[in-house]
Design a protein around this motif. Structure first.
Motif, PDB file in Angstrom:
ATOM      1  N   ASN A 160       7.655   9.768  53.231  1.00 16.69           N
ATOM      2  CA  ASN A 160       6.575   8.793  53.116  1.00 16.69           C
ATOM      3  C   ASN A 160       5.801   8.665  54.424  1.00 16.69           C
ATOM      4  OD1 ASN A 160       7.414   8.385  50.513  1.00 16.69           O
ATOM      5  ND2 ASN A 160       8.420   6.447  50.923  1.00 16.69           N
ATOM      6  N   GLU A 161       6.523   8.631  55.534  1.00 15.09           N
ATOM      7  CA  GLU A 161       5.854   8.540  56.841  1.00 15.09           C
ATOM      8  C   GLU A 161       5.030   9.794  57.114  1.00 15.09           C
ATOM      9  OE1 GLU A 161       8.945   7.749  59.679  1.00 15.09           O
ATOM     10  OE2 GLU A 161       9.091   5.636  59.097  1.00 15.09           O
ATOM     11  N   PHE A 162       5.603  10.960  56.812  1.00 16.22           N
ATOM     12  CA  PHE A 162       4.895  12.216  57.006  1.00 16.22           C
ATOM     13  C   PHE A 162       3.599  12.240  56.194  1.00 16.22           C
ATOM     14  CE2 PHE A 162       4.072  16.448  55.190  1.00 16.22           C
ATOM     15  CZ  PHE A 162       3.764  17.159  56.339  1.00 16.22           C
ATOM     16  N   LEU A 163       3.696  11.894  54.916  1.00 19.21           N
ATOM     17  CA  LEU A 163       2.520  11.922  54.050  1.00 19.21           C
ATOM     18  C   LEU A 163       1.498  10.862  54.450  1.00 19.21           C
ATOM     19  CD1 LEU A 163       4.224  12.601  50.610  1.00 19.21           C
ATOM     20  CD2 LEU A 163       2.860  14.195  51.975  1.00 19.21           C
ATOM     21  N   THR A 164       1.978   9.704  54.869  1.00 21.50           N
ATOM     22  CA  THR A 164       1.057   8.659  55.319  1.00 21.50           C
ATOM     23  C   THR A 164       0.268   9.141  56.530  1.00 21.50           C
ATOM     24  OG1 THR A 164       2.431   6.878  54.442  1.00 21.50           O
ATOM     25  CG2 THR A 164       0.904   6.287  56.206  1.00 21.50           C
ATOM     26  N   HIS A 165       0.946   9.748  57.497  1.00 27.04           N
ATOM     27  CA  HIS A 165       0.248  10.282  58.674  1.00 27.04           C
ATOM     28  C   HIS A 165      -0.728  11.387  58.269  1.00 27.04           C
ATOM     29  CE1 HIS A 165       2.347   7.938  61.619  1.00 27.04           C
ATOM     30  NE2 HIS A 165       3.540   8.407  61.271  1.00 27.04           N
TER      31      HIS A 165
END
Length: 178
Positions: A160-165
């Protein structure tokens, strides 16, 4: 004569490559300078690792390529998550949460697809709104785990953090187009 033609071809290819790298580097620097959520190193690695981003000739093409990259990565993570779910790699009591996260990922991919259509209409305000909605959908996945009677850390938090960034990059670039 062939040697001269070879030299000219090499020069042109090198020049195009340098221009694209410069576009990516300059755009990432500007975006990270204006938006603290954009990490310069992440932006550079994400875009330099994307073939479509490397061939972008201007910021507008880079926005579209980075949105396609985010959509592709979202679909890939969704597929991996679904495969793990089907293989029963998650605790049975988390089935509903995993299914909700699968739905969130699928929704995010659809939102990114709609955002690309909005971009073609040059409706940047709506595009940014849709991209933010996609990021909120990813956050909802993590929130489901936090809101349990016994709060847990989402097994998808890194994805989720990767995709958000990754989604933040075209949002920041779109802001630069305004």
């Amino acid at each position: 004569m062939k040697f001269l033609l070879y030299l000219v071809t090499c020069f042109l290819l090198l020049n195009v490559s340098t221009t694209t790298q410069s576009l990516i580097k300059d755009s990432c620097k500007k975006a990270s300078g204006k938006n603290r959520q954009i990490k310069l190193d992440f932006c550079l690695k994400a875009l330099e690792g994307c073939r479509q981003c490397r061939t972008a000739k201007n910021l507008s093409e880079l926005v579209m390529a980075s949105m396609k990259n985010a959509e592709t990565k979202t679909k890939k993570v969704h597929a991996e998550m679904k495969k793990s779910f089907d293989a029963k790699k998650f605790p049975k009591d988390n089935d509903m949460l995993v299914m909700e996260c699968l739905s969130d990922y699928s929704g995010t991919a659809q939102i990114l697809d709609l955002a690309m259509e909005t971009f073609e209409d040059h409706d940047y305000k709506d595009l940014i709104s849709r991209m933010n909605l996609g990021m909120e959908s990813l956050d909802a996945c993590d929130e489901g785990y936090k809101e349990r009677s016994t709060p847990q850390i989402s097994p998808f938090i890194k994805s989720n953090e990767f995709l958000t960034h990754l989604i933040q990059i075209p949002v920041a670039f779109t802001e630069m187009l305004k």
